[in-house]
Design a protein around this motif. Structure first.
Motif, PDB file in Angstrom:
ATOM      1  N   VAL A 199      20.343  21.060   6.855  1.00  0.00           N
ATOM      2  CA  VAL A 199      19.775  19.938   7.347  1.00  0.00           C
ATOM      3  C   VAL A 199      18.320  19.164   7.235  1.00  0.00           C
ATOM      4  N   LEU A 200      17.377  20.389   6.916  1.00  0.00           N
ATOM      5  CA  LEU A 200      15.654  19.963   6.661  1.00  0.00           C
ATOM      6  C   LEU A 200      15.543  19.415   4.798  1.00  0.00           C
ATOM      7  N   GLU A 201      16.962  20.663   3.870  1.00  0.00           N
ATOM      8  CA  GLU A 201      16.961  20.301   2.816  1.00  0.00           C
ATOM      9  C   GLU A 201      17.353  18.453   2.332  1.00  0.00           C
ATOM     10  N   ILE A 202      18.238  17.820   3.296  1.00  0.00           N
ATOM     11  CA  ILE A 202      18.750  16.504   3.057  1.00  0.00           C
ATOM     12  C   ILE A 202      16.944  15.458   3.714  1.00  0.00           C
ATOM     13  N   LEU A 203      16.660  16.009   5.379  1.00  0.00           N
ATOM     14  CA  LEU A 203      16.084  15.152   5.555  1.00  0.00           C
ATOM     15  C   LEU A 203      15.021  14.882   4.980  1.00  0.00           C
ATOM     16  N   LEU A 204      14.850  16.126   4.446  1.00  0.00           N
ATOM     17  CA  LEU A 204      13.305  15.598   4.088  1.00  0.00           C
ATOM     18  C   LEU A 204      13.238  16.093   2.347  1.00  0.00           C
ATOM     19  N   LEU A 205      14.122  15.304   1.998  1.00  0.00           N
ATOM     20  CA  LEU A 205      13.939  15.287   0.180  1.00  0.00           C
ATOM     21  C   LEU A 205      13.148  15.078  -0.620  1.00  0.00           C
ATOM     22  N   CYS A 206      12.832  13.905   0.061  1.00  0.00           N
ATOM     23  CA  CYS A 206      11.582  13.319  -0.889  1.00  0.00           C
ATOM     24  C   CYS A 206       9.818  14.890  -0.884  1.00  0.00           C
ATOM     25  N   LEU A 207       9.910  15.486  -0.222  1.00  0.00           N
ATOM     26  CA  LEU A 207       9.153  16.587  -0.544  1.00  0.00           C
ATOM     27  C   LEU A 207      10.329  17.695  -0.819  1.00  0.00           C
ATOM     28  N   MET A 208      11.146  18.076  -0.852  1.00  0.00           N
ATOM     29  CA  MET A 208      11.644  19.056  -1.678  1.00  0.00           C
ATOM     30  C   MET A 208      10.813  19.368  -3.554  1.00  0.00           C
ATOM     31  N   PRO A 209       9.931  20.476  -3.712  1.00  0.00           N
ATOM     32  CA  PRO A 209       9.443  21.169  -5.006  1.00  0.00           C
ATOM     33  C   PRO A 209      10.282  20.626  -6.550  1.00  0.00           C
TER      34      PRO A 209
END
Length: 198
Positions: free
Chosen positions: A110-120
């Motif tokens: 869920v976090l991976e999808i919601l915060l995709l823009c912050l993913m390294p």
């Protein structure tokens, strides 16, 4: 020259001291069968299994949680997000129309999808990209979740959890999802039994 020699002596003395400690430790950790006194051996075993022996062979049916909140594999992603936002879940089981466990969605996804823009960049994989475009639970879930059968024992499930570092395992019967058992459930039961035996 003298300093180097005394340094070596100190090192040798330290090494000898450490090896003596290791020997003492390994002596104390010997299996009970290696101990001289049979009463000591018996006490050793009792101290290990006290509180847990009685429940090792109980079936997980007695401990597991049956009231599960599930989501259908066709449920929209927004519904999944809403369930996680409203409830203190770590994972959410995804079931198909037959009631079989099809997959699992966890908070990391869920976090991976919601915060995709912050993913390294290193973590931006084709799977992460595909999940970010997913429209329903089936498209974002982890497939092939690990399950255990209803008649498994506490020992079976604890072995599975400890070897694979699982915090919880889903329980199935004839392919259908019937419950979940967590490490917390196991700890609570063992502690309860220890108090009873004290």
């Amino acid at each position: 020259m003298q300093k180097k020699t005394s340094g070596k002596k100190d090192d040798n003395a330290e090494t000898e001291k450490n090896s003596r400690k290791e020997e003492e430790f390994s002596e104390s950790m010997k299996e009970p069968s290696q101990k001289d006194n049979p009463r000591e051996a018996e006490a050793f075993f009792e101290s290990i299994v006290r509180g847990s022996e009685g429940c090792l062979w109980m079936t997980i049916e007695e401990l597991m949680t049956r009231d599960l909140v599930t989501v259908n594999e066709d449920a929209p992603v927004e519904e999944v997000f809403s369930l996680f936002a409203k409830n203190p879940y770590h994972t959410l089981p995804v079931v198909n129309k037959k009631g079989e466990l099809a997959g699992v969605i966890d908070l990391d996804i869920v976090l991976e999808i919601l915060l995709l823009c912050l993913m390294p960049r290193a973590k931006y994989t084709p799977l992460a990209a595909r999940r970010s475009l997913g429209e329903n639970a089936k498209e974002i879930m982890i497939t092939h979740p690990v399950t255990i059968s209803l008649n498994s024992t506490l020992k079976d499930v604890s072995d599975l959890m400890m070897k694979n570092r699982f915090d919880r395992v889903y329980v199935s019967e004839n392919g259908k999802l019937v419950g979940i058992i967590s490490k917390r459930d196991l700890v609570k039961e063992i502690c309860r039994r220890r108090k009873m035996d004290a």
